[in-house]
Design an enzyme around this catalytic site. Structure first.
Site, mmCIF file in Angstrom:
data_model
loop_
_atom_site.group_PDB
_atom_site.id
_atom_site.type_symbol
_atom_site.label_atom_id
_atom_site.label_comp_id
_atom_site.label_asym_id
_atom_site.label_seq_id
_atom_site.Cartn_x
_atom_site.Cartn_y
_atom_site.Cartn_z
ATOM 1 N N GLU A 29 3.652 -2.348 3.194
ATOM 2 C CA GLU A 29 3.876 -3.360 4.176
ATOM 3 C C GLU A 29 3.650 -4.818 3.338
ATOM 4 O OE1 GLU A 29 5.529 -2.678 6.830
ATOM 5 O OE2 GLU A 29 5.261 -0.620 6.750
ATOM 6 N N HIS A 32 6.575 -5.845 1.736
ATOM 7 C CA HIS A 32 7.684 -6.571 2.374
ATOM 8 C C HIS A 32 7.324 -7.943 2.706
ATOM 9 C CE1 HIS A 32 10.173 -2.970 3.221
ATOM 10 N NE2 HIS A 32 8.984 -2.222 3.870
#
Length: 203
Positions: A29, A32
């Site tokens: 994450e 990202h």
């Protein structure tokens, strides 16, 4: 089978896998968020997601699924595709799986270097496997997964349809059913990718 079964049968394995999952999901994450931030989208930073703090990325329900069902998810990083454009959105979507593949390769290389160190190879093997699973799983081109957003960036007309499907309240249930039904095929792909990674690093 969920991780919870290991808690009583093999607590050491439970801890190793759980820690590997938390760290790998966090890096996924973060990748990202960092990529979106670097490409000019301030949304992830505004939500405090450009960080390696696991507490910012883990989803309570996703963790429960990991414990009891054997698959789960972290909290999706919010982005604004309008700030990124088509190709920026593609790179942001691909950043998570790419980070997991890089971790898997690094773990494999360290396994070769630390083969004589007690328990190191076993722990690194878990890290390698966990990250291959996360990379392959997230690259499946179905809604709610990174593969869907990559496909949507490559084929914008299809991307709009996928985004509309994601917005439906039943989309999560349908995706989970698909994953359950296609689990054997997904496992086969995971095995092939893991074999490729191991061959790449000479294991």
């Amino acid at each position: 089978m969920g991780l919870i079964n290991l808690l009583t049968t093999n607590p050491v394995a439970f801890v190793i896998i759980a820690v590997a999952l938390v760290l790998s999901l966090t890096v996924h994450e973060f990748a990202h968020a960092w990529t979106a931030d670097r490409l000019g989208d301030p949304t992830p930073r505004r939500y405090g997601r450009v960080t390696l703090n696991p507490g910012k990325h883990l989803d309570p329900f996703g963790v429960l699924l990991l414990l009891f069902a054997g698959f789960g998810f972290a909290r999706p990083v919010p982005i604004n595709p309008g700030n990124l454009g088509r190709w920026g959105t593609l790179w942001v979507s691909a950043a998570g799986p790419i980070s997991n593949l890089l971790i898997a390769v690094l773990a494999g290389l360290l396994m070769r270097m630390l083969v004589s160190v007690p328990y190191a190879a076993e722990i690194l093997a878990v890290i390698l496997s966990v990250n291959v699973v996360l990379a392959v799983f997230n690259l499946i081109p179905i809604p709610l997964l990174d593969g869907s957003r990559i496909l949507g960036a490559l084929v914008p007309s299809l991307g709009r349809s996928l985004a509309q499907f994601e917005a439906q309240p039943f989309s999560f249930v349908i995706v989970m059913l698909f994953i359950f039904i296609a689990r054997d095929a997904i496992d086969g792909i995971i095995g092939s990718v893991q074999g490729w990674v191991e061959g790449l690093v000479g294991l």
